[in-house]
Design an enzyme around this catalytic site. Structure first.
Site, short mmCIF file in Angstrom:
data_model
loop_
_atom_site.label_atom_id
_atom_site.label_comp_id
_atom_site.label_asym_id
_atom_site.label_seq_id
_atom_site.Cartn_x
_atom_site.Cartn_y
_atom_site.Cartn_z
N ILE A 138 2.43 7.95 -6.09
CA ILE A 138 3.40 7.57 -7.13
C ILE A 138 3.55 6.07 -6.92
O ILE A 138 4.15 5.65 -5.93
CB ILE A 138 4.74 8.30 -7.00
CG1 ILE A 138 4.57 9.80 -7.21
CG2 ILE A 138 5.76 7.71 -8.00
CD1 ILE A 138 5.83 10.61 -6.98
N PRO A 139 2.96 5.26 -7.78
CA PRO A 139 2.80 3.83 -7.50
C PRO A 139 4.07 3.00 -7.64
O PRO A 139 4.19 2.15 -8.53
CB PRO A 139 1.72 3.40 -8.50
CG PRO A 139 1.93 4.32 -9.66
CD PRO A 139 2.34 5.64 -9.06
N CYS A 140 5.00 3.19 -6.74
CA CYS A 140 6.26 2.46 -6.78
C CYS A 140 6.05 0.96 -6.58
O CYS A 140 6.89 0.16 -6.99
CB CYS A 140 7.26 3.02 -5.76
SG CYS A 140 6.63 3.14 -4.09
N HIS A 141 4.92 0.57 -5.99
CA HIS A 141 4.64 -0.85 -5.82
C HIS A 141 4.44 -1.55 -7.16
O HIS A 141 4.56 -2.76 -7.25
CB HIS A 141 3.42 -1.06 -4.92
CG HIS A 141 2.14 -0.56 -5.48
ND1 HIS A 141 1.82 0.79 -5.50
CD2 HIS A 141 1.10 -1.20 -6.04
CE1 HIS A 141 0.63 0.94 -6.06
NE2 HIS A 141 0.16 -0.25 -6.39
#
Length: 185
Positions: A138-141
């Protein structure tokens, strides 16, 4: 009680960890400098975890993570996750964040708006991102603060790590705080 198995592996960015159960991936640990540090960080979140060789689907995810940290464009959105019981808002935030692709970014406020919430919910989106159990997958970056600022990042290396991951994807953002240590890739 769900049994977690986990696997620690080396990438060009450092040692990562992945945990799973019979449903899907339950945890992902972003790179640390040593396998021991990665394992320690992962086991804080899954104290019942036992080391194991990954089954085929998890081994494929590990290979994709290695390719990602080598600079290859990877889409993790098809990986099967088991995030357990989540706040319904967090579930919606995670689903929306999974749609932010390689080299793209959004903001906490834009995700809140996309979910039909007001600007005051941007902080709640940030809380969801900070509690993301499978960062990178889950690409929170890819979720930034207002004005496209880097914002916080609770993974090893903090904001510098977030910036390096975005740079790996070709995204240029402002400098991260100098006091942060980064993982080396």
């Amino acid at each position: 009680m769900t049994t977690h198995q986990y696997y620690i592996f080396d990438t060009p960015a450092g040692f990562c960890g992945i945990a799973w159960n019979d449903i899907g991936i339950t945890r992902f640990q972003l790179p640390s400098r040593t396998a021991e540090a990665t394992e320690r960080n992962l086991l804080r979140r899954i104290p019942d975890g036992t080391p194991a060789n990954p089954p085929a689907e998890i081994a494929a995810a590990v290979a994709e993570v290695k390719r990602y940290f080598s600079g290859e464009e990877i889409d993790f959105s098809s990986l099967t996750l088991d995030l357990g019981e989540q706040d319904p808002f967090f579930t919606a935030v995670y689903a929306a964040a999974r749609r932010v692709g390689w080299g793209d970014t959004t903001t906490y406020g834009a995700l809140a708006k996309q979910l039909g919430a007001g600007p005051e919910a941007a902080r709640d989106v940030g809380v969801a991102m900070a509690k993301n159990p499978v960062a990178l997958i889950i690409p929170c970056h890819r979720v930034l603060a207002a004005g496209g600022k880097i914002g916080g990042f609770s993974a090893p290396g903090g904001s510098t790590a977030k910036m390096r991951m975005l740079e790996l994807e070709g995204v240029q953002v402002g400098p991260a705080p100098a006091a942060q240590q980064s993982f080396g890739f």
